[in-house]
Design an enzyme around this catalytic site. Structure first.
Site, short mmCIF file in Angstrom:
data_model
loop_
_atom_site.label_atom_id
_atom_site.label_comp_id
_atom_site.label_asym_id
_atom_site.label_seq_id
_atom_site.Cartn_x
_atom_site.Cartn_y
_atom_site.Cartn_z
CG ASN A 94 -0.31 0.16 2.69
OD1 ASN A 94 0.85 0.19 2.56
ND2 ASN A 94 -0.86 0.14 3.68
CD GLU B 23 -0.15 0.95 7.35
OE1 GLU B 23 0.48 0.90 6.24
OE2 GLU B 23 -0.80 -0.06 7.55
#
Ligand code: GLP
Length: 244
Positions: A137, A144
């Protein structure tokens, strides 16, 4: 940011090990930051072999870990503290004083993040060599995808896809921690040199976006485009969607 394409995993590992050795040759007391995950394992094996043959010494260097799972004690076999010792530190001539880890099972996560931020700030001139992996990702360390970049060490809720990707290392998927502590992007961008290792087609979308997409916290690795000496070291599979 430039990209280097390696034909095989061994070539990728040797290339990264060469850069580590060159950094230490030029500056024996270099400060390095290193990733966990499966991608750097070949590089670690190569460094252990070279250290065993006396081709490189880590005696005067120091190392920072990038991240750690919240609530896992350093002795837990899936903690990143354990990983770094098991995969590298226990097999090279690095003194204990040169090891800087984030501790995941402290009573006060904020205090632990502040301690690590101050420690990173105290590195004169910044980390000499920062080596990163990349999540499918686009995460770097455990930064993140998010609405904003987080400059300093912080606690983060892992995304479902990261928890799923990392479940393969745990006996029971329910044991995968949901939170982690991670170095933020400020000390990363302050590093003198950055290598990002990517192997396999599973990383191709993230690598293409990191290299050629907009700089956005939705794809954290894209911020490396702002660095003047950042290189993605990857294989054909990871680079298959990148414009080159
Ligand atoms: C974890 C780590 C990252 C690492 C990523 C990729 O999520 N926190 O630092 O880059 O895994 O791992 P792998 O190399 O196994 O694909």
């Amino acid at each position: 940011m430039r990209a280097i394409c390696c034909k095989t995993y061994d070539e990728l590992s040797a290339y990264a090990a060469d850069i580590v050795c060159e950094t230490l040759k030029n500056r024996p007391n270099a400060v390095l930051a290193l990733p966990t995950g499966s991608t750097p394992l070949g590089m670690y094996e190569e460094l252990i072999a070279r250290c065993g043959r006396g081709e490189v010494s880590f005696r005067n260097s120091s190392f920072f870990i990038l991240d750690e799972y919240v609530d896992l004690p350093p002795a837990h076999t899936q903690s990143y503290n354990y990983y770094m010792r098991d995969r590298l530190f226990s097999h090279i001539d690095l003194p204990e004083s040169g090891i800087h880890m984030l501790i995941g099972d402290t009573a006060d996560d904020d205090a632990e993040c502040d301690r690590y931020t101050r420690l990173l700030d105290s590195v004169e001139g910044g980390i000499d060599l920062l080596i990163l992996g990349i999540g499918a990702n686009g995460h770097i360390g455990f930064n993140e995808p998010s609405d904003a970049f987080f400059p300093d060490t912080h606690k983060i809720l892992l995304t479902d896809d990261t928890v799923e990707a990392n479940a393969r290392f745990f006996d029971n998927p329910d044991e995968v921690p949901r939170f982690a502590l991670t170095m933020g992007v400020r000390p990363m961008l302050r590093a003198k040199k950055i290598l990002l290792l990517a192997y396999g087609s599973g990383k191709s979308v993230a690598v293409a976006k990191a290299l050629n997409g907009p700089i956005t916290p939705l794809l954290p690795a894209s911020i490396l485009q702002l660095h003047t000496d950042a290189t993605i070291v990857a294989d054909e599979g990871a680079l298959q969607l990148a414009a080159r």
